[in-house]
Design a protein around this motif. Structure first.
Motif, PDB file in Angstrom:
ATOM      1  N   ASP A 280      12.030   2.645  11.118  1.00  0.00           N
ATOM      2  CA  ASP A 280      11.400   3.890  10.655  1.00  0.00           C
ATOM      3  C   ASP A 280      10.423   3.620   9.520  1.00  0.00           C
ATOM      4  O   ASP A 280       9.328   4.186   9.476  1.00  0.00           O
ATOM      5  CB  ASP A 280      12.463   4.889  10.186  1.00  0.00           C
ATOM      6  CG  ASP A 280      13.233   5.429  11.375  1.00  0.00           C
ATOM      7  OD1 ASP A 280      12.693   5.353  12.501  1.00  0.00           O
ATOM      8  OD2 ASP A 280      14.375   5.883  11.181  1.00  0.00           O
ATOM      9  N   GLN A 281      10.841   2.727   8.627  1.00  0.00           N
ATOM     10  CA  GLN A 281       9.921   2.390   7.529  1.00  0.00           C
ATOM     11  C   GLN A 281       8.663   1.746   8.101  1.00  0.00           C
ATOM     12  O   GLN A 281       7.542   2.081   7.711  1.00  0.00           O
ATOM     13  CB  GLN A 281      10.579   1.399   6.563  1.00  0.00           C
ATOM     14  CG  GLN A 281      11.607   2.018   5.649  1.00  0.00           C
ATOM     15  CD  GLN A 281      12.048   1.019   4.573  1.00  0.00           C
ATOM     16  OE1 GLN A 281      11.258   0.262   4.041  1.00  0.00           O
ATOM     17  NE2 GLN A 281      13.337   1.045   4.251  1.00  0.00           N
ATOM     18  N   PHE A 282       8.870   0.809   9.041  1.00  0.00           N
ATOM     19  CA  PHE A 282       7.714   0.112   9.614  1.00  0.00           C
ATOM     20  C   PHE A 282       6.719   1.112  10.197  1.00  0.00           C
ATOM     21  O   PHE A 282       5.519   1.046   9.926  1.00  0.00           O
ATOM     22  CB  PHE A 282       8.155  -0.880  10.706  1.00  0.00           C
ATOM     23  CG  PHE A 282       6.996  -1.498  11.432  1.00  0.00           C
ATOM     24  CD1 PHE A 282       6.340  -2.600  10.914  1.00  0.00           C
ATOM     25  CD2 PHE A 282       6.507  -0.946  12.613  1.00  0.00           C
ATOM     26  CE1 PHE A 282       5.235  -3.151  11.560  1.00  0.00           C
ATOM     27  CE2 PHE A 282       5.402  -1.484  13.265  1.00  0.00           C
ATOM     28  CZ  PHE A 282       4.775  -2.596  12.742  1.00  0.00           C
ATOM     29  N   LEU A 283       7.245   2.042  11.013  1.00  0.00           N
ATOM     30  CA  LEU A 283       6.344   2.974  11.708  1.00  0.00           C
ATOM     31  C   LEU A 283       5.569   3.842  10.721  1.00  0.00           C
ATOM     32  O   LEU A 283       4.470   4.289  11.019  1.00  0.00           O
ATOM     33  CB  LEU A 283       7.136   3.833  12.693  1.00  0.00           C
ATOM     34  CG  LEU A 283       7.658   3.046  13.907  1.00  0.00           C
ATOM     35  CD1 LEU A 283       8.516   3.925  14.798  1.00  0.00           C
ATOM     36  CD2 LEU A 283       6.503   2.450  14.709  1.00  0.00           C
TER      37      LEU A 283
ATOM     38  N   LEU B 256      -1.832   1.162   6.962  1.00  0.00           N
ATOM     39  CA  LEU B 256      -2.544  -0.121   7.007  1.00  0.00           C
ATOM     40  C   LEU B 256      -3.632  -0.137   8.080  1.00  0.00           C
ATOM     41  O   LEU B 256      -4.358  -1.107   8.217  1.00  0.00           O
ATOM     42  CB  LEU B 256      -1.551  -1.268   7.276  1.00  0.00           C
ATOM     43  CG  LEU B 256      -0.299  -1.278   6.401  1.00  0.00           C
ATOM     44  CD1 LEU B 256       0.607  -2.444   6.773  1.00  0.00           C
ATOM     45  CD2 LEU B 256      -0.670  -1.376   4.924  1.00  0.00           C
ATOM     46  N   LEU B 257      -3.721   0.948   8.854  1.00  0.00           N
ATOM     47  CA  LEU B 257      -4.733   0.991   9.922  1.00  0.00           C
ATOM     48  C   LEU B 257      -6.138   0.920   9.342  1.00  0.00           C
ATOM     49  O   LEU B 257      -6.365   1.425   8.252  1.00  0.00           O
ATOM     50  CB  LEU B 257      -4.596   2.297  10.720  1.00  0.00           C
ATOM     51  CG  LEU B 257      -3.316   2.442  11.537  1.00  0.00           C
ATOM     52  CD1 LEU B 257      -3.271   3.824  12.194  1.00  0.00           C
ATOM     53  CD2 LEU B 257      -3.229   1.359  12.594  1.00  0.00           C
TER      54      LEU B 257
ATOM     55  N   ARG C 195       0.814  -1.215   0.000  1.00  0.00           N
ATOM     56  CA  ARG C 195       0.000   0.000   0.000  1.00  0.00           C
ATOM     57  C   ARG C 195       0.852   1.270   0.000  1.00  0.00           C
ATOM     58  O   ARG C 195       0.313   2.363  -0.084  1.00  0.00           O
ATOM     59  CB  ARG C 195      -0.892   0.032   1.247  1.00  0.00           C
ATOM     60  CG  ARG C 195      -1.872  -1.106   1.346  1.00  0.00           C
ATOM     61  CD  ARG C 195      -2.965  -0.883   0.341  1.00  0.00           C
ATOM     62  NE  ARG C 195      -3.896  -1.988   0.329  1.00  0.00           N
ATOM     63  CZ  ARG C 195      -5.208  -1.858   0.528  1.00  0.00           C
ATOM     64  NH1 ARG C 195      -5.731  -0.675   0.742  1.00  0.00           N
ATOM     65  NH2 ARG C 195      -5.984  -2.903   0.485  1.00  0.00           N
ATOM     66  N   THR C 196       2.171   1.105   0.234  1.00  0.00           N
ATOM     67  CA  THR C 196       3.048   2.288   0.273  1.00  0.00           C
ATOM     68  C   THR C 196       4.271   2.015  -0.608  1.00  0.00           C
ATOM     69  O   THR C 196       4.434   0.902  -1.117  1.00  0.00           O
ATOM     70  CB  THR C 196       3.559   2.565   1.705  1.00  0.00           C
ATOM     71  OG1 THR C 196       4.457   1.509   2.074  1.00  0.00           O
ATOM     72  CG2 THR C 196       2.434   2.638   2.709  1.00  0.00           C
TER      73      THR C 196
ATOM     74  N   ALA D 123       0.885   3.193  17.074  1.00  0.00           N
ATOM     75  CA  ALA D 123       0.832   2.724  15.699  1.00  0.00           C
ATOM     76  C   ALA D 123      -0.268   1.699  15.454  1.00  0.00           C
ATOM     77  O   ALA D 123      -0.607   1.414  14.334  1.00  0.00           O
ATOM     78  CB  ALA D 123       2.175   2.133  15.298  1.00  0.00           C
ATOM     79  N   THR D 124      -0.841   1.133  16.500  1.00  0.00           N
ATOM     80  CA  THR D 124      -1.933   0.194  16.279  1.00  0.00           C
ATOM     81  C   THR D 124      -3.280   0.887  16.462  1.00  0.00           C
ATOM     82  O   THR D 124      -4.290   0.235  16.609  1.00  0.00           O
ATOM     83  CB  THR D 124      -1.857  -0.996  17.256  1.00  0.00           C
ATOM     84  OG1 THR D 124      -1.752  -0.462  18.567  1.00  0.00           O
ATOM     85  CG2 THR D 124      -0.702  -1.891  16.964  1.00  0.00           C
TER      86      THR D 124
END
Ligand code: HEM
Length: 327
Positions: free
Chosen positions: A126-129, A135-136, A57-58, A275-276
């Protein structure tokens, strides 16, 4: 080495018999054989379709790892369910049958536990965050197959949150039990305690199927099959070890390694990163909070009381095993 002429004739005779029995004409099927293409590896495993499913998605490169590893996990979950369905279908399985199935399920979960490093160390934080925000409110929490594995392993009573488990009434309906299930206390808002969209959407999509499955599995879960064995088979040490091993592998080892990922990405020096979507994951995820174990008869009171604690001490405090309270 080719077949001799008489071997070929014998095979044709067997084929004629097979097709005759189902009212089919062998000649037509032989034509089909003549014209059909040879099977290739890529067609057999549907490689093109499989490799087309990692739709990120990114533009962050590490999101590819995240989505692929979730898909790999779901495929393993599918194999696990494949084993558990066979346990469900088997009338009066014996200890050997159960040991074989238990070991297969544990093996798959062990592979998932060992490979979870891909999630913990294999992505840039950093990419993950950043990509996680796109994706939320999706979360692995919404894995229906994981929930199905739980339903196949143990009666719903054992999936009730430990704070109410001991006070269950005997006239509880499957519906009321379902409402008390432990994971309904997860994915709730850290501040208000209300269900998050993650949980609401999950319930909307799957509650009907989950209830149907729980009803179908009544008295037929893996644990029920174990409990219906004759006493001498239930005492079989190999079987007991396999049962205990599976319980720990899923409910402690996988669970803890998974928390390792949440800690790596979502903890910061002062507090937790939202982040969740601000869920209560810190309280919800640890096995010592949920105290979910599939096979209660296989553990003594001490072991149940300290469920997950021994492993937490070992993993997070790096205490040598000798110093850790023995279960
Ligand atoms: C970087 C990787 C991961 C992180 C940071 C992470 C984080 C979380 C968090 C915070 C929760 C609690 C619910 C929520 O607040 O959304 C959760 C639940 C869950 N996640 Fe993950 N997760 C990761 C990878 C995975 C993977 C690869 C799977 C495999 C399908 C997975 C499956 C689950 C399951 C089944 C739950 C529910 C656990 C339970 O009810 O005890 N997660 N995850």
């Amino acid at each position: 080495m080719g077949n001799t002429k008489s071997e070929v004739e014998e095979k044709i005779r067997q084929l004629e018999e097979k097709f005759r029995l189902s009212g089919q004409d062998l000649g037509s099927y032989l034509d089909g054989l003549l014209y059909s293409r040879y099977l290739t590896y890529w067609d057999y495993i549907e490689l093109d379709t499989l490799l087309s499913l990692q739709k990120t998605r990114t533009h962050f490169p590490d999101e590819k790892i995240f989505i692929s590893y979730h898909q790999i996990t779901e495929l393993y979950f599918k194999l696990i369910l494949h084993e558990l369905e066979q346990v469900f279908e088997k009338e009066d399985p014996d200890a050997d049958f159960l040991v074989e199935k238990l070991n297969r399920v544990s093996r798959y979960f062990r592979i998932l536990t060992e490979s979870f490093d891909v999630m913990i160390r294999g992505m840039d934080r950093d990419q993950f965050l950043r990509f996680r925000m796109s994706l939320l409110p999706a979360s692995g929490f919404q894995s229906a197959q994981y929930r199905m594995i739980e339903f196949f392993c143990t009666p719903v009573e054992n999936l009730i949150h430990n704070s109410v488990r001991d006070r269950l009434r005997s006239d509880n309906t499957p519906e009321s039990l379902y409402e008390l299930i432990y994971w309904k206390r997860g994915a709730t808002d850290q501040v208000t305690g209300e269900k998050t969209l993650t949980l609401k959407q999950f319930e909307e999509k799957y509650s009907h199927d989950f209830l149907e499955l729980a009803n179908k599995l009544r008295h037929r879960t893996l644990y029920d099959k174990y409990l219906s064995l004759p006493a001498h088979q239930r005492e079989d040490q190999v079987l007991r070890d396999a049962m205990r091993h599976l319980d720990v592998t899923i409910n402690v080892n996988w669970s803890l390694i998974h928390i390792g990922a949440a800690q790596r990405y979502l903890m910061k020096k002062k507090g937790v990163i939202a982040a969740t979507g601000g869920t209560n994951w810190e309280e919800f995820l640890p096995p010592s909070f949920q105290r979910i174990l599939f096979f209660p008869d296989l553990w003594n009171e001490q072991e149940k009381k300290h469920w997950g604690k021994q492993w937490v001490d070992q993993m997070f405090n790096n205490k040598p095993e000798s110093e850790i309270e023995k279960n």
